[in-house]
Motif scaffolding. Structure first.
Motif, PDB file in Angstrom:
ATOM      1  N   GLN A   1       0.810  -1.213   0.000  1.00 38.89           N
ATOM      2  CA  GLN A   1       0.000   0.000   0.000  1.00 38.89           C
ATOM      3  C   GLN A   1       0.850   1.274   0.000  1.00 38.89           C
ATOM      4  N   LYS A   2       0.398   2.243  -0.757  1.00 38.34           N
ATOM      5  CA  LYS A   2       1.048   3.553  -0.772  1.00 38.34           C
ATOM      6  C   LYS A   2       0.687   4.281   0.526  1.00 38.34           C
ATOM      7  N   ILE A   3       1.671   4.909   1.140  1.00 43.42           N
ATOM      8  CA  ILE A   3       1.422   5.572   2.424  1.00 43.42           C
ATOM      9  C   ILE A   3       1.512   7.086   2.258  1.00 43.42           C
ATOM     10  N   ASP A   4       0.509   7.808   2.718  1.00 43.65           N
ATOM     11  CA  ASP A   4       0.547   9.267   2.644  1.00 43.65           C
ATOM     12  C   ASP A   4       1.217   9.893   3.866  1.00 43.65           C
ATOM     13  N   TYR A   5       0.927   9.343   5.033  1.00 44.86           N
ATOM     14  CA  TYR A   5       1.521   9.876   6.261  1.00 44.86           C
ATOM     15  C   TYR A   5       1.946   8.740   7.179  1.00 44.86           C
ATOM     16  N   VAL A   6       3.023   8.991   7.936  1.00 47.67           N
ATOM     17  CA  VAL A   6       3.351   8.117   9.054  1.00 47.67           C
ATOM     18  C   VAL A   6       3.256   8.975  10.318  1.00 47.67           C
TER      19      VAL A   6
END
Ligand SMILES: Nc1nc2c(ncn2[C@@H]2O[C@H](COP(=O)(O)OP(=O)(O)OP(=O)(O)O)[C@@H](O)[C@H]2O)c(=O)[nH]1
Length: 225
Positions: A11-16
């Protein structure tokens, strides 16, 4: 608002968002994390030594958010370097055990440590864990709620054993962080496009950019103090 399962590595992650768990030894920090990250619980949980973290990815408002949750020892002698633990944290879960008054009485100390080391705009929730042990209760919900209101903290009672309110506790903190960051991004508009940083209530705070960071679902770090 938050939804999501236990992780899809592609999955592509926008924020951590980095969250930290703090509180006395034995209050249930590791089991709260285990319930949230893997939907597991263990009665013979070992005391944490050093630092561990686990992650869970959620979708919030069509953005994927990876919660990176750090857990450390409540016991002083097993604790890792404090400043490193708090660095970059945007949320904190401050945990006591509803059956042990001492763990609640120590909350102001934990709050002091948190306020001394973490970003001053960190989102904090006070958690009274082990709500399943109603017959052994030592702290009333009203007293805890009053304390939380006075200190400007969110508050919930949880049971990691029965999976009560664990989801809600994390989603309360994550939603609050997400809303602050999202609002800031909207206000900042174009030209300030600093994808790897965001502000919480006006103060700059680091939000780790998504795709750049790949974190295994369970990771043990070193660091005995
Ligand atoms: N009844 C009940 N027991 C719990 C709950 N959560 C944790 N426990 C138990 O409490 C004990 C301590 O839990 P841990 O999660 O290891 O506590 P901790 O806060 O991580 O402790 P340290 O690592 O020493 O800081 C274990 O025996 C758990 O099984 C709960 O919600 N209800």
């Amino acid at each position: 608002m938050a939804s999501g399962g236990y992780g899809d590595p592609s999955q592509k992650i926008d924020y951590v968002f980095k969250l930290v768990l703090i509180g006395d030894s034995g209050v249930g920090k590791s089991q709260i994390l285990s319930r949230y990250a893997r939907n597991e619980f263990s009665m013979d949980s070992k005391a944490t030594i050093g630092v561990e973290f686990q992650t869970r990815t959620l979708v919030m408002d069509h953005k994927s958010v990876k919660a990176q949750i750090w857990d450390t020892a409540g016991q002083e002698r097993y604790r890792a370097v404090t400043s490193a633990y708090y660095r970059g944290a945007v949320g904190a879960m401050l945990v006591y055990d509803v059956t042990r008054r001492q763990t609640f009485d120590h909350i102001p100390r934990w709050l002091e440590e948190l306020r001394g080391h973490a970003d001053k705009n960190i989102v904090i929730i006070l958690i009274g864990n082990k709500s399943d042990l109603e017959d052994q209760r030592a702290i009333s919900m009203e007293d805890a709620k009053e304390f939380a209101e006075k200190e400007g903290l969110f508050f919930l009672e949880t049971s990691a054993l029965n999976a009560v309110n664990v989801e809600t506790a994390f989603s309360t903190v994550l939603t609050e962080i997400f809303n602050i960051v999202n609002k800031k991004n909207l206000v900042a508009g174009e030209g300030q496009g600093n994808g790897d940083a965001a502000s919480l209530a006006g103060k700059k705070i680091n939000i780790v950019p998504g795709p750049a960071q790949v974190i295994p679902t369970k990771n043990r770090l070193c660091c005995n103090s």
